[in-house]
Every structure is written in C-alpha cells, then in structure tokens.
Design an enzyme around this catalytic site. Sequence first.
Site, PDB file in Angstrom:
ATOM      1  N   CYS A   1       6.568   3.434   6.174  1.00 44.15           N
ATOM      2  CA  CYS A   1       7.232   2.631   5.150  1.00 44.15           C
ATOM      3  C   CYS A   1       7.097   3.198   3.741  1.00 44.15           C
ATOM      4  O   CYS A   1       7.561   2.585   2.777  1.00 44.15           O
ATOM      5  CB  CYS A   1       6.722   1.199   5.216  1.00 44.15           C
TER       6      CYS A   1
ATOM      7  N   HIS B   1       4.651  -3.412  -3.095  1.00 48.94           N
ATOM      8  CA  HIS B   1       5.038  -3.140  -1.715  1.00 48.94           C
ATOM      9  C   HIS B   1       5.027  -4.416  -0.888  1.00 48.94           C
ATOM     10  O   HIS B   1       5.794  -4.539   0.074  1.00 48.94           O
ATOM     11  CB  HIS B   1       4.071  -2.122  -1.097  1.00 48.94           C
TER      12      HIS B   1
ATOM     13  N   LYS C   1      10.934  -7.648  -1.615  1.00 49.82           N
ATOM     14  CA  LYS C   1      11.007  -7.928  -0.175  1.00 49.82           C
ATOM     15  C   LYS C   1      11.110  -9.428   0.097  1.00 49.82           C
ATOM     16  O   LYS C   1      11.471  -9.821   1.203  1.00 49.82           O
ATOM     17  CB  LYS C   1       9.792  -7.338   0.537  1.00 49.82           C
TER      18      LYS C   1
ATOM     19  N   HIS D   1      11.619  -6.483   4.720  1.00 48.21           N
ATOM     20  CA  HIS D   1      11.011  -5.153   4.639  1.00 48.21           C
ATOM     21  C   HIS D   1      11.990  -4.099   5.135  1.00 48.21           C
ATOM     22  O   HIS D   1      12.285  -4.023   6.333  1.00 48.21           O
ATOM     23  CB  HIS D   1       9.722  -5.120   5.452  1.00 48.21           C
TER      24      HIS D   1
ATOM     25  N   PHE E   1       3.541   1.591   0.727  1.00 46.17           N
ATOM     26  CA  PHE E   1       2.415   1.898   1.615  1.00 46.17           C
ATOM     27  C   PHE E   1       2.887   1.782   3.061  1.00 46.17           C
ATOM     28  O   PHE E   1       3.736   0.945   3.378  1.00 46.17           O
ATOM     29  CB  PHE E   1       1.256   0.924   1.371  1.00 46.17           C
TER      30      PHE E   1
ATOM     31  N   PHE F   1       2.072   2.434   7.626  1.00 48.43           N
ATOM     32  CA  PHE F   1       1.164   2.613   8.746  1.00 48.43           C
ATOM     33  C   PHE F   1       0.597   4.029   8.747  1.00 48.43           C
ATOM     34  O   PHE F   1       1.265   4.990   8.369  1.00 48.43           O
ATOM     35  CB  PHE F   1       1.906   2.384  10.073  1.00 48.43           C
TER      36      PHE F   1
END
Length: 410
Positions: free
Chosen positions: A164, A301, A331, A336, A393, A395
């Site tokens: 992301c 984020h 968001k 997202h 940010f 995974f």
Amino acid sequence: MNNRRVVITGMGIWSCLGTSLNEVKDALYAGKSGIGIDHDRITYGYQSPLTGIVPEPELKGKLSRRQRIGMPQEAEYAYMASLEAFQGAGIDTDFLLHHEVGVIFGNDSSSRPVIETAKIMDEKHDSAMIGSALVFQSMNSTVNMNLSTIFHLRGINFTVSAACASGSHAIGLAYLLIKQGLQDRILCGGAQEVNYHAMASFDALNAFSKRIEQPQQASRPFDRDRDGLVPSGGAAALVLEDYDSALARGANIIAEVAGYGFSSNGGGIQQPSDSGSVTAMSRALRDAMASPDDIDYINAHATSTPQGDMIEALAIDHIFNGTHALVSSTKSMTGHECWMAGASEAVYSLLMMQHNFVAPNINFENPDEYSEPLNLATATVDTQVDTVLSNSFGFGGTNSALVLKKIAKQ
C-alpha cells in the site's frame, strides 16, 4: 551529483470520488463518500461486499482493439488518469515522440487475468487456449508496459511493488531520478484493480469493515468504533519534471516535490510500527529542509483498522504535537485504494493546496486515547495550504512519506 528541483506539472485521477480533477475536488470539499455495495462479492463469498464504486472507462474510440486487449482493469484506469495528467502538463503526442519521458507506476497485483488463466487451464487443459492478451494483463508490470507503448515513453520504465506504499514510492523514486539528473520528466503514479477477484484474500483476514447497512459510514479512520478498512481502487498519475525544463517550455507548475522519506519496520509481516513511521516522516522532512511547524496538512495513511490507526496516531503525535498541522485521512471518503493510495492521496493533497482547503476526516464521531491528541479536521476547513506531508505504509513494513510544497508563481 546534480541536485535539481523537481516539480509537478500535470496530474490526473480516476477514482470512486470522480473521474476528473474537478469532480474529485468538489467531492473532497463536500466530504462525499464513494463507498457502496458490490453485489458480486456476496455471490462470490465475501464476508463484506463494501468497496469503492469506480466507473469503468470506455476506451473504444480512444484506443485500438490491439491496444485494449492487453490492458487489465487497473491499466485502463491508469491510462485515463495519465491522459488527464499529460493534458494538464501541456504534453501531447508530438512532444512524447520527440522527448524522452519515463514511467514509474505502483502496482502490486493483477488478479483477474491470473485467475482467468488458471480457469482456462483447469477446464481446457490446453495452454494454447490462453492467448497472448492474458500474458500481458497478468504481470505486475502491466501498467507500465501498456502506458509505455501507448504513449511512446522511452525513458525509465519499471513498476514499484510495495503493497500500500507502492504509489508513494513510485513518486519518490521518480523524484530522486530527476533530482539526480538522470531523467528530465517521468510519468508516475499508482493503480489498483477493484474487481471482486482482487481482494478475497484480504477479506479472509477479516480486514474489512462489516458495517454493511451503512456503506458510506463504514470507513472510519481514527474513530474509536472503526471495525476495518473498505477496499477501493482506480488510478492516479502525476507528471514530475525538472524545474528548469518546466520553466523553459512554459509549463504550468502545480507544486514542488520537496522531500521523500522511507523506512522498513523489520518486524512482523502484518505489524505496523510507530518508530518506522516516524523514521519515514522525519526523513521526508529532513530532505525537504522543513520542520514540523512548516507542515500545514498531513494526509494520514490511516485505513480505519484498529491497530494501524493507533500506530500512526502515535507517530504523528510524536513529531507534530503542539504544531498547527491539520490531519485527516481521505480514506474516510475513498476507502483504502491500496496500490494507488500513495499517488491518489498526493493528488488529493495537491487539490487541497490549489484550492486552499483541508478535506474532512468524515465518520469521526468518538476519539480514542490515541486519536484524541491529533489536530483532526472533522469538517472541511477553508485555510491556506502551502506545505503537505502525505503518509503511506504497507504490509511487510514498507513506509513512505512525501513532502509537497506550493511554489511561488513564475
């Protein structure tokens, strides 16, 4: 080593908030949500059918059949966003044929063509039935491949695959290449498919909000009662350019990319980190030679997940406590947008900068102990926005932060 200034001369967007800069600007100002129900997800077996509702572009008449067949959903979105970005930058086909322009896009999946290929093999047991189109559609580099051939781009050409943070890193890397004198212009951005094939594995993680009876209230960044993110997608494109080159050709300069920061958490694959977030933001500020007091707006984020929002709130409070920077997560309106999010949120921030407002963090009703100290904009704020920090940010612990700055009129 050169240390050139890098500016943005064009941008384009195709998202659940609209399919033009003007539509998206109006939606941001109004605090309008683009979230709805995808009934195909219910049939397919999702726990949550919530998603950003993104229109499908009509490419007939714009591209030949040969060009269209190699494009998956996210490449179609990226093409439309890039058209708008090039138009805004004053770059036409003749210019592209006579000048080297690079392309770097963030994209971390192309699920539907991969699944379609597997179905053909399972049913027909004959690879000759697959055809060449699915090969080019299924690669993570599909967006770059398609854009470079359609627009005759002959500069740097690669895909950033960084979960992301992909779209944000794509802008950051384009910035570094231009800053160092290796390229004069780069088309960069991010793209994300929204078909139901793309997100089933995330649904399996119980990552998505179950607030199905209130779709437009489901994405609730920083709110105490958030229960998960809402997946979304589309594409965003920006034309980054050397400042002197932009001036020489009389381009309209939107803003300057002043800083790029990054880090990796080095921890669990799903585990966010406040120290990693602080490192990325601090690096971006340092690169921009800016202090926390210089930042007018932080595009967080924050995805509307309990742990991720908490960690980012801690990181923002660590750096910006006592400063005037307003904070919101767009968001809350878009859901997202995953691989495109870092690029789309740069565009959203630039629209706020151009029109002097901060878009609201909608659906924020009750703070928790972590969000309470933040200077959250829970309604639209009319204010001058000169310098923005945008966080992304992902995974695997990948972090990216960008500082974007209004530039004095030429």
